[in-house]
Scaffold this active site. Structure first.
Site, PDB file in Angstrom:
ATOM      1  CG  HIS A 101       8.224   6.547  11.740  1.00  0.00           C
ATOM      2  ND1 HIS A 101       8.465   7.581  10.871  1.00  0.00           N
ATOM      3  CD2 HIS A 101       7.937   5.469  10.959  1.00  0.00           C
ATOM      4  CE1 HIS A 101       8.323   7.159   9.627  1.00  0.00           C
ATOM      5  NE2 HIS A 101       8.015   5.879   9.646  1.00  0.00           N
ATOM      6  CD  GLU A 150      -0.477   4.326   4.729  1.00  0.00           C
ATOM      7  OE1 GLU A 150       0.668   4.662   5.089  1.00  0.00           O
ATOM      8  OE2 GLU A 150      -1.512   4.963   5.049  1.00  0.00           O
ATOM      9  CG  HIS A 179       4.284   4.711  11.489  1.00  0.00           C
ATOM     10  ND1 HIS A 179       3.981   3.451  11.969  1.00  0.00           N
ATOM     11  CD2 HIS A 179       4.064   4.668  10.158  1.00  0.00           C
ATOM     12  CE1 HIS A 179       3.613   2.681  10.963  1.00  0.00           C
ATOM     13  NE2 HIS A 179       3.645   3.390   9.849  1.00  0.00           N
ATOM     14  CD  GLU A 187       0.066  -6.758   3.197  1.00  0.00           C
ATOM     15  OE1 GLU A 187       0.670  -7.355   4.113  1.00  0.00           O
ATOM     16  OE2 GLU A 187       0.098  -5.518   3.052  1.00  0.00           O
ATOM     17  CG  ASP A 221      -0.181  -0.130   2.544  1.00  0.00           C
ATOM     18  OD1 ASP A 221       1.058   0.064   2.568  1.00  0.00           O
ATOM     19  OD2 ASP A 221      -0.830  -0.433   3.553  1.00  0.00           O
ATOM     20  NE  ARG A 247       1.664  10.944   5.119  1.00  0.00           N
ATOM     21  CZ  ARG A 247       2.454  10.023   4.627  1.00  0.00           C
ATOM     22  NH1 ARG A 247       2.120   8.746   4.771  1.00  0.00           N
ATOM     23  NH2 ARG A 247       3.571  10.335   4.017  1.00  0.00           N
TER      24      ARG A 247
END
Length: 383
Positions: free
Chosen positions: A244, A134, A211, A120, A98, A213
């Site tokens: 991160h 994603e 992490h 995936e 993604d 967004r």
């Protein structure tokens, strides 16, 4: 018959972890020629995984820049892929998951009338802004793909509901389990003094990553305050938090949690260290997709720091629990797993639906069948 050429394209650490077993499986066939192209959307974290799995890219586009935007990544990946595609002329482009690299790789294949295989495939939240970007990267890549390697039946069903032809879908299990089980079997001792000093047997270690967004800003501050509360009220708890490298993440995490006793903040760790941490921790709190699949394979409950997940089968099976980012809810559910052995055992011993360590070979065999090299279509993974 000349060998069919497969070009594997990836750019981040999670992609590399999940694609490494696929590259190894493809290279085990004398009927296929395999070319590896990395965009290096993430530089140092990607290189760690390539070294661990012994993969030397044939092309390294090295597109990472400081403060890169999503548009920057997609544009540089599209432009960077032109030369290797023109030179190699692959029969199939293989992308994973993604990321911006995934979408750019699929779009590049479409522009050149090259078949695209999506590893995936079929994960959905049905909310285009969660996870962002994603969810849309997955959907758009699905529209551009010719072969869909869905980890589970639920992902196949998502694809079917969108009009994807059944014959183009192969249910394989998730390759992250292939990578995890292989890595976990290698003896390992921590070299980081901070990690080596923790008494994993005598304390309850919470492994934390965050992490996404959608969790930047106040959500991640709530997560941090919940962690601070937990170590304040529980003398038996230690927190390991690989932070991160996104400055927006690091600023809030270090501001709230720096110098807090029994909270260990550090830069992101290499994959082998992360697998060792999963093995030795008590439970995992994360907004990462990969950890939702990995930790249950090592019998660790996962509290998901998100309101929705594209991995609902983990919630259904009992290995995952959605907790979001509400401080009180995080503290309450962690305390429950610390104090209730039956509830902890219920999650830790629930059947992990995500794979059996053979996904990469199913993908290889499906590609050989698609090319007409193997006469029989491989069976699907029974999750």
């Amino acid at each position: 018959m000349p060998k069919k050429k497969v070009m594997a394209v990836f750019g981040t650490r999670p992609e590399a972890i999940k694609m490494a077993p696929v590259v190894q499986a493809l290279r085990s066939s004398d009927k296929l020629s395999t070319v590896v192209v990395v965009t290096a959307q993430h530089r140092e974290m990607l290189d760690q995984v390539l070294d661990l799995f012994g993969i030397t890219p044939d092309y390294d586009l090295d597109i990472m820049q400081e403060a890169q935007s999503l548009s920057d990544i997609v544009i540089r990946a599209l432009v960077g892929l032109e030369e290797p595609l023109e030179k190699e002329k692959p029969d199939l482009i293989l992308v994973h998951g993604d990321t911006a690299t995934t979408f750019a790789g699929a779009l590049s294949g479409f522009y050149r009338h090259i078949q695209v295989g999506h590893v995936e495939a079929g994960l959905r939240t049905h909310d285009k802004y969660s996870p962002y970007p994603e969810e849309m990267n997955r959907r758009l890549t699905g529209c551009l793909s010719d072969i869909h390697f869905a980890p589970l039946d639920t992902h196949r069903d998502n694809l079917l509901s969108e009009g994807t032809p059944l014959e183009s879908i192969h249910v394989t299990g998730n390759t992250v389990i292939d990578a995890l089980l292989g890595t976990a079997s290698i003896p390992y001792e921590f070299t980081c003094p901070d990690l080596a000093s923790i008494d994993y047997a005598g304390s309850r270690v919470l492994l934390v990553t965050a992490h996404r967004r959608e969790n930047l800003g106040e959500p991640i501050r709530r997560i941090c305050r919940a962690l601070k509360t937990l170590v304040d009220v529980r003398s038996d708890v230690e927190v390991v938090f690989p932070v991160h490298m996104n400055p927006a993440v690091r600023q809030d995490v270090f501001q709230i949690l720096s110098d807090t006793p029994r909270i260990h903040l550090m830069d992101p760790v290499d994959y082998q260290t992360m697998v060792a941490l999963i093995s030795r921790c008590y439970l995992v709190l994360t907004d990462s997709g990969g950890l939702q699949e990995e930790a249950p394979s090592l019998d660790k409950p996962v509290l998901v720091l998100r309101d929705v997940t594209e991995r609902p089968e983990g919630v259904k099976s009992g290995t995952l629990a959605l907790v979001g980012t509400d401080e009180e809810r995080i503290v309450s559910l962690v305390q429950r797993l610390l104090d209730d052995p039956r509830e902890y055992k219920r999650m830790a011993k629930a059947r992990n639906p995500y794979g059996d360590g053979q996904a990469a070979f199913r993908i290889r065999d499906a590609i050989l069948w698609r090319f007409g090299i193997n006469p029989l279509r491989p069976g699907d993974f029974q999750g």
